[in-house]
Design an enzyme around this catalytic site. Structure first.
Site, PDB file in Angstrom:
ATOM      1  N   PRO A 313      22.351  41.609  58.594  1.00  0.00           N
ATOM      2  CA  PRO A 313      21.541  41.376  59.792  1.00  0.00           C
ATOM      3  C   PRO A 313      20.044  41.592  59.629  1.00  0.00           C
ATOM      4  O   PRO A 313      19.298  41.333  60.564  1.00  0.00           O
ATOM      5  CB  PRO A 313      22.095  42.425  60.765  1.00  0.00           C
ATOM      6  CG  PRO A 313      22.447  43.583  59.873  1.00  0.00           C
ATOM      7  CD  PRO A 313      22.929  42.974  58.576  1.00  0.00           C
ATOM      8  N   THR A 314      19.585  42.077  58.457  1.00  0.00           N
ATOM      9  CA  THR A 314      18.174  42.472  58.367  1.00  0.00           C
ATOM     10  C   THR A 314      17.269  41.280  58.054  1.00  0.00           C
ATOM     11  O   THR A 314      17.741  40.205  57.684  1.00  0.00           O
ATOM     12  CB  THR A 314      17.961  43.511  57.250  1.00  0.00           C
ATOM     13  OG1 THR A 314      18.224  42.875  55.996  1.00  0.00           O
ATOM     14  CG2 THR A 314      18.890  44.707  57.420  1.00  0.00           C
ATOM     15  N   CYS A 315      15.966  41.514  58.156  1.00  0.00           N
ATOM     16  CA  CYS A 315      14.970  40.474  57.906  1.00  0.00           C
ATOM     17  C   CYS A 315      14.595  40.399  56.442  1.00  0.00           C
ATOM     18  O   CYS A 315      13.406  40.257  56.101  1.00  0.00           O
ATOM     19  CB  CYS A 315      13.729  40.733  58.736  1.00  0.00           C
ATOM     20  SG  CYS A 315      14.077  40.763  60.481  1.00  0.00           S
ATOM     21  N   ASP A 316      15.559  40.562  55.557  1.00  0.00           N
ATOM     22  CA  ASP A 316      15.269  40.475  54.133  1.00  0.00           C
ATOM     23  C   ASP A 316      16.263  39.525  53.499  1.00  0.00           C
ATOM     24  O   ASP A 316      17.456  39.608  53.769  1.00  0.00           O
ATOM     25  CB  ASP A 316      15.391  41.860  53.492  1.00  0.00           C
ATOM     26  CG  ASP A 316      14.865  41.853  52.065  1.00  0.00           C
ATOM     27  OD1 ASP A 316      14.808  40.771  51.450  1.00  0.00           O
ATOM     28  OD2 ASP A 316      14.532  42.936  51.575  1.00  0.00           O
ATOM     29  N   ASN A 357      14.672  48.056  59.316  1.00  0.00           N
ATOM     30  CA  ASN A 357      14.637  47.195  60.505  1.00  0.00           C
ATOM     31  C   ASN A 357      15.116  47.915  61.769  1.00  0.00           C
ATOM     32  O   ASN A 357      15.572  47.292  62.726  1.00  0.00           O
ATOM     33  CB  ASN A 357      15.516  45.938  60.332  1.00  0.00           C
ATOM     34  CG  ASN A 357      14.757  44.752  59.767  1.00  0.00           C
ATOM     35  OD1 ASN A 357      15.376  43.805  59.313  1.00  0.00           O
ATOM     36  ND2 ASN A 357      13.445  44.778  59.784  1.00  0.00           N
TER      37      ASN A 357
END
Ligand SMILES: *Cc1c(COP(=O)(O)O)cnc(C)c1O
Length: 380
Positions: A313-316, A357
């Site tokens: 789910p993270t922005c990476d 995050n």
């Protein structure tokens, strides 16, 4: 699992399953001492259970020393197995009664002589990680000729050289991979004996595999291969030490997570992207390089499925769990549905970040008694 609701992701660990795995491994290895590698899952209840079952512990830091002692472990049952230790941490462990340390370099041996005088020391050998899904080669260990030289120097430094250790890589699928390192160890024992240094212990490390997607050899096959190899290469058999991490705790854990989004990047894509509310940062470090293929279970598994890329789910963008591995998930799967990740008791809670995050670290529930019962010994 059913007893636990509430926000995902969370891990449920069944303590009696840990007890069963411990007894299976300790039984298979006979008189060997079993050191649990605490980093696999440092839950105090789990450590207390293993203390009651008679386990010893492989620790890698000051706080793992404290954790084991607080759980009731005897300091004499701790091995400080990390070959990279701060002098202050060596002193700390030594002051609390730890007397068994591992080194793989001249500098670390010197540090041990200064800060843990009189201790027993293992020298770790380089080992090929071939055959394992999570190699621990290169970073740890030294060449056999260096091991001989360092172990030979130990007595004059006031240390007691007890033996050698190695690790053939985590989730090692081939029980025959211990043999080359055991043969090497036997040669080192013989060479040192010829100059009057008598080693006594052989630490065969961890690496014993657990079932994820594909079945692995039973623990008895690992123990039989190791013991046969020791008989073959050693004239006088050394005391054996095993350091399982994954094998003892993986099977006991089920990680429940939730689908956040299912999407496609182009209208014609066959593969769907399935985004879960757990990923590489939330505790699934073992998916790095797609090393470990977890078994996934959903409520729709009876229906038709299709190919997927599974991501966290993270922005990476490193937070992609499986892109090359041919995972399939049900076509009926929707955001909000649960996905259960099996065999998730090892290296998950201990590797979750504190809040990348802003996502909270993985929570865990430990079920079943932390007091071993006779029934745990009965197997399935
Ligand atoms: C991590 C580790 C282990 C445990 O390895 P598994 O593959 O989980 O069994 C054992 N010994 C040492 C020194 C380790 O670092």
């Amino acid at each position: 699992m059913a007893a636990h609701t509430g926000p995902t992701p969370f891990l449920v660990v069944d303590l009696p399953t840990v007890a069963r795995c411990y007894r299976a491994l300790a039984g298979a290895f006979g008189s060997a001492r079993v050191f649990y590698a605490v980093k696999a899952n440092p839950e105090p209840r789990l450590v207390r259970l293993l203390v009651r079952l008679g386990a010893s512990f492989d620790v890698a830091s000051r706080s793992e020393v404290d954790l084991c002692l607080a759980a009731g472990a005897d300091p004499a049952s701790l091995s400080y197995g990390n070959t990279v230790k701060k002098a202050s941490d060596i002193r700390y462990a030594h002051a609390r009664g730890v007397r068994l340390f591992v080194f793989d370099s001249a500098e670390e041996l010197r540090k041990l002589a200064e800060h843990a005088p009189g201790s027993q020391v293992f020298c770790r050998l380089l080992a090929s990680g071939e055959g394992s899904l999570w190699p621990l080669s290169r970073k740890f260990g030294c060449a056999p000729d260096m091991a001989v030289e360092l172990l030979r120097a130990a007595p004059a430094l006031g240390l007691d050289p007890v033996g050698v250790s190695f690790h053939v890589g985590s989730q090692q699928l081939d029980p025959a991979r211990w043999d080359p390192s055991i043969a090497q160890a036997a040669r080192i024992f013989a060479e040192l004996e010829s100059v009057g240094v008598r080693l006594r212990m052989l630490n065969v490390g961890g690496g014993f595999a657990t079932d994820y997607l594909r079945p692995v050899p039973p623990i008895d096959a690992y123990a039989a291969a190791v013991r046969a190899s020791v008989r073959r290469h050693f004239r006088v058999p050394p005391s054996l030490v095993a350091e399982p991490g994954r094998y003892l705790v993986a099977e006991a854990g089920v990680l429940r997570c939730e689908v956040v989004l299912i999407s496609r990047k182009h209208h014609h894509d066959e593969k769907r992207w399935v985004y879960l509310d757990i990923g590489r940062y939330g505790g699934l470090i073992d998916t790095e390089g797609e090393a470990i293929h977890y078994r996934l279970v959903t409520a729709h598994d009876d229906g038709p499925g299709g190919p997927v890329i599974i991501a966290g789910p993270t922005c990476d963008s490193v937070d992609i769990l499986y892109e090359r591995a041919p995972y399939r998930l049900p076509l009926a799967l929707r955001p909000g549905d649960h996905v259960d990740i099996l065999g998730a008791g090892a290296y998950t809670v201990s590797s979750a970040t504190v809040g990348f995050n802003g996502m909270a670290p993985l929570t865990a529930h430990y079920i079943g008694s932390e007091f071993p019962s006779a029934a745990d010994a009965d197997g399935e």
